[in-house]
Design a protein around this motif. Structure first.
Motif, PDB file in Angstrom:
ATOM      1  N   ALA A  17     -42.414 -59.249  36.996  1.00 12.65           N
ATOM      2  CA  ALA A  17     -42.109 -60.394  36.140  1.00 12.65           C
ATOM      3  C   ALA A  17     -42.124 -59.987  34.671  1.00 12.65           C
ATOM      4  CB  ALA A  17     -43.107 -61.527  36.386  1.00 12.65           C
ATOM      5  N   MET A  18     -43.114 -59.188  34.272  1.00 10.17           N
ATOM      6  CA  MET A  18     -43.170 -58.727  32.883  1.00 10.17           C
ATOM      7  C   MET A  18     -42.004 -57.793  32.574  1.00 10.17           C
ATOM      8  SD  MET A  18     -45.336 -59.975  30.776  1.00 10.17           S
ATOM      9  CE  MET A  18     -45.161 -58.703  29.516  1.00 10.17           C
ATOM     10  N   ARG A  19     -41.632 -56.975  33.541  1.00 12.10           N
ATOM     11  CA  ARG A  19     -40.493 -56.079  33.337  1.00 12.10           C
ATOM     12  C   ARG A  19     -39.213 -56.885  33.100  1.00 12.10           C
ATOM     13  NH1 ARG A  19     -38.554 -51.222  37.438  1.00 12.10           N
ATOM     14  NH2 ARG A  19     -36.410 -51.057  36.707  1.00 12.10           N
ATOM     15  N   GLN A  20     -38.992 -57.924  33.891  1.00  8.79           N
ATOM     16  CA  GLN A  20     -37.794 -58.746  33.721  1.00  8.79           C
ATOM     17  C   GLN A  20     -37.802 -59.441  32.358  1.00  8.79           C
ATOM     18  OE1 GLN A  20     -37.868 -61.290  37.166  1.00  8.79           O
ATOM     19  NE2 GLN A  20     -36.969 -59.747  38.511  1.00  8.79           N
ATOM     20  N   GLU A  23     -36.946 -56.826  29.763  1.00 15.19           N
ATOM     21  CA  GLU A  23     -35.521 -56.487  29.869  1.00 15.19           C
ATOM     22  C   GLU A  23     -34.664 -57.581  29.233  1.00 15.19           C
ATOM     23  OE1 GLU A  23     -35.163 -53.612  33.786  1.00 15.19           O
ATOM     24  OE2 GLU A  23     -35.146 -55.777  34.092  1.00 15.19           O
ATOM     25  N   THR A  24     -35.068 -58.834  29.369  1.00 11.46           N
ATOM     26  CA  THR A  24     -34.330 -59.924  28.736  1.00 11.46           C
ATOM     27  C   THR A  24     -34.365 -59.794  27.219  1.00 11.46           C
ATOM     28  OG1 THR A  24     -34.870 -61.403  30.586  1.00 11.46           O
ATOM     29  CG2 THR A  24     -34.111 -62.440  28.555  1.00 11.46           C
ATOM     30  N   LEU A  25     -35.494 -59.319  26.685  1.00 12.96           N
ATOM     31  CA  LEU A  25     -35.597 -59.089  25.244  1.00 12.96           C
ATOM     32  C   LEU A  25     -34.710 -57.944  24.785  1.00 12.96           C
ATOM     33  CD1 LEU A  25     -39.406 -59.454  24.424  1.00 12.96           C
ATOM     34  CD2 LEU A  25     -37.535 -60.893  23.604  1.00 12.96           C
ATOM     35  N   GLY A  26     -34.477 -56.969  25.666  1.00  9.38           N
ATOM     36  CA  GLY A  26     -33.635 -55.838  25.297  1.00  9.38           C
ATOM     37  C   GLY A  26     -34.244 -54.484  25.557  1.00  9.38           C
ATOM     38  N   LEU A  27     -35.489 -54.451  26.110  1.00 11.30           N
ATOM     39  CA  LEU A  27     -36.082 -53.174  26.478  1.00 11.30           C
ATOM     40  C   LEU A  27     -35.479 -52.697  27.800  1.00 11.30           C
ATOM     41  CD1 LEU A  27     -38.536 -54.932  24.968  1.00 11.30           C
ATOM     42  CD2 LEU A  27     -39.772 -52.807  25.411  1.00 11.30           C
ATOM     43  N   ALA A  28     -35.633 -51.394  28.073  1.00  9.16           N
ATOM     44  CA  ALA A  28     -35.113 -50.815  29.305  1.00  9.16           C
ATOM     45  C   ALA A  28     -36.184 -49.921  29.927  1.00  9.16           C
ATOM     46  CB  ALA A  28     -33.850 -49.996  29.038  1.00  9.16           C
ATOM     47  N   PRO A  29     -36.263 -49.865  31.265  1.00  6.56           N
ATOM     48  CA  PRO A  29     -37.251 -48.988  31.895  1.00  6.56           C
ATOM     49  C   PRO A  29     -36.887 -47.521  31.677  1.00  6.56           C
ATOM     50  CG  PRO A  29     -35.772 -49.886  33.543  1.00  6.56           C
ATOM     51  CD  PRO A  29     -35.441 -50.564  32.256  1.00  6.56           C
ATOM     52  N   ARG A  30     -37.903 -46.692  31.440  1.00  7.46           N
ATOM     53  CA  ARG A  30     -37.677 -45.255  31.303  1.00  7.46           C
ATOM     54  C   ARG A  30     -38.284 -44.500  32.475  1.00  7.46           C
ATOM     55  NH1 ARG A  30     -40.569 -41.224  27.156  1.00  7.46           N
ATOM     56  NH2 ARG A  30     -42.167 -41.718  28.681  1.00  7.46           N
ATOM     57  N   ASP A  40     -42.893 -47.617  32.072  1.00  6.13           N
ATOM     58  CA  ASP A  40     -42.727 -47.486  30.629  1.00  6.13           C
ATOM     59  C   ASP A  40     -41.408 -48.143  30.243  1.00  6.13           C
ATOM     60  OD1 ASP A  40     -45.012 -46.189  29.870  1.00  6.13           O
ATOM     61  OD2 ASP A  40     -44.145 -44.191  29.885  1.00  6.13           O
ATOM     62  N   MET A  41     -41.456 -49.081  29.299  1.00  4.00           N
ATOM     63  CA  MET A  41     -40.271 -49.776  28.822  1.00  4.00           C
ATOM     64  C   MET A  41     -39.994 -49.319  27.389  1.00  4.00           C
ATOM     65  SD  MET A  41     -39.628 -51.812  31.444  1.00  4.00           S
ATOM     66  CE  MET A  41     -38.433 -52.966  30.746  1.00  4.00           C
ATOM     67  N   VAL A  42     -38.747 -48.952  27.111  1.00  5.22           N
ATOM     68  CA  VAL A  42     -38.397 -48.473  25.772  1.00  5.22           C
ATOM     69  C   VAL A  42     -37.505 -49.491  25.065  1.00  5.22           C
ATOM     70  CG1 VAL A  42     -38.647 -46.034  26.312  1.00  5.22           C
ATOM     71  CG2 VAL A  42     -36.449 -47.138  26.717  1.00  5.22           C
ATOM     72  N   ALA A  43     -37.735 -49.621  23.751  1.00  5.95           N
ATOM     73  CA  ALA A  43     -36.870 -50.418  22.892  1.00  5.95           C
ATOM     74  C   ALA A  43     -35.997 -49.457  22.099  1.00  5.95           C
ATOM     75  CB  ALA A  43     -37.715 -51.294  21.971  1.00  5.95           C
ATOM     76  N   GLY A  44     -35.205 -49.989  21.185  1.00  7.86           N
ATOM     77  CA  GLY A  44     -34.455 -49.102  20.306  1.00  7.86           C
ATOM     78  C   GLY A  44     -35.397 -48.200  19.543  1.00  7.86           C
ATOM     79  N   ASP A  45     -36.600 -48.719  19.238  1.00 10.51           N
ATOM     80  CA  ASP A  45     -37.645 -47.950  18.592  1.00 10.51           C
ATOM     81  C   ASP A  45     -38.985 -48.467  19.099  1.00 10.51           C
ATOM     82  OD1 ASP A  45     -38.832 -46.083  16.994  1.00 10.51           O
ATOM     83  OD2 ASP A  45     -38.318 -47.021  15.091  1.00 10.51           O
ATOM     84  N   GLY A  46     -39.797 -47.573  19.652  1.00  7.32           N
ATOM     85  CA  GLY A  46     -41.084 -47.974  20.200  1.00  7.32           C
ATOM     86  C   GLY A  46     -41.024 -48.231  21.696  1.00  7.32           C
ATOM     87  N   MET A  47     -42.184 -48.441  22.312  1.00  6.78           N
ATOM     88  CA  MET A  47     -42.293 -48.590  23.749  1.00  6.78           C
ATOM     89  C   MET A  47     -43.338 -49.647  24.089  1.00  6.78           C
ATOM     90  SD  MET A  47     -42.559 -44.522  24.681  1.00  6.78           S
ATOM     91  CE  MET A  47     -42.621 -44.808  26.459  1.00  6.78           C
TER      92      MET A  47
END
Length: 214
Positions: A17-20, A23-30, A40-47
């Motif tokens: 649920a937290m991953r989804q 992901e809606t915010l724009g992070l992606a799983p690494r 581990d979820m990555v953003a354009g900058d930061g994790m």
């Protein structure tokens, strides 16, 4: 350059649920564990790291957020820390890789994981994150000496410091996307999201407050 990336660690009863939500915010799983207990979820900058609270060996409770980091070379970072007077800086091997620990301002012990190409049985994803999104955690109960400490580590991501209350970490983000677009996407996905000027106020699936700043 020994790049150190800030990576808030959220303990949750529902990793998926937290991953989804992220992901809606724009992070992606690494990287994720084969059993789904870690991702581990990555953003354009930061994790942001997600960890199943039930399987935590460090007492992490559902909804807790801790401060952690990732670095390219923890041996070099340890040497710099020791030379600067942080004599307790220590590195060791964990099952998932190598780790550095050091006492931060206020007596808080933080962990810095070494970035590695060896997946140690974890699953690698290559989905790109939204480049407009930056992880920008809010630290409550953080004294002003946190600012030079984070600068010394080499953290580039913005961190908001608030001296009030006990030490706590809140998941905050910054984006160059229009906030109306972010809020509409969150609301369409069923999340509580309210736009107030230049900030979106959200309640995440763990029941914790999250802020997205324009």
């Amino acid at each position: 350059m020994n790049d150190v990336v800030i990576r808030p660690l959220r303990f949750t009863a529902d990793v998926q649920a937290m991953r989804q939500f992220l992901e809606t915010l724009g992070l992606a799983p690494r990287v994720e564990g084969e059993q789904g207990s870690w991702v581990d979820m990555v953003a354009g900058d930061g994790m942001v790291a997600l960890h199943d609270a039930a399987s935590s060996s460090t007492g992490g409770k559902h909804g807790d957020t801790r401060l952690s980091f990732e670095a390219e070379d923890i041996d070099r970072l340890r040497d710099r820390l020791v030379a600067a007077g942080h004599e307790d800086a220590t590195t060791w091997d964990e099952a998932y890789g190598r780790v550095l620990s050091v006492t931060a301002p206020g007596g808080l012990v933080i962990w810095i994981d070494e970035r590695s190409e060896d997946l140690y049985g974890y699953k690698l994803h290559r989905t790109p994150p939204d480049p407009r999104l930056t992880v920008a955690p809010h630290l409550s109960g953080a004294t002003p000496d946190w600012t030079p400490f984070l600068e010394f580590l080499g953290v580039r991501q913005p961190v908001a410091l608030d001296q009030a209350g006990d030490f706590a970490v809140r998941l905050d983000f910054r984006t160059t996307e229009t906030l109306t677009g972010v809020a509409a996407r969150l609301q369409a996905a069923g999340y509580s999201a309210e736009l107030d000027g230049t900030t979106i106020h959200i309640t995440d699936p763990d029941g914790q407050p999250v802020r997205v700043h324009g």
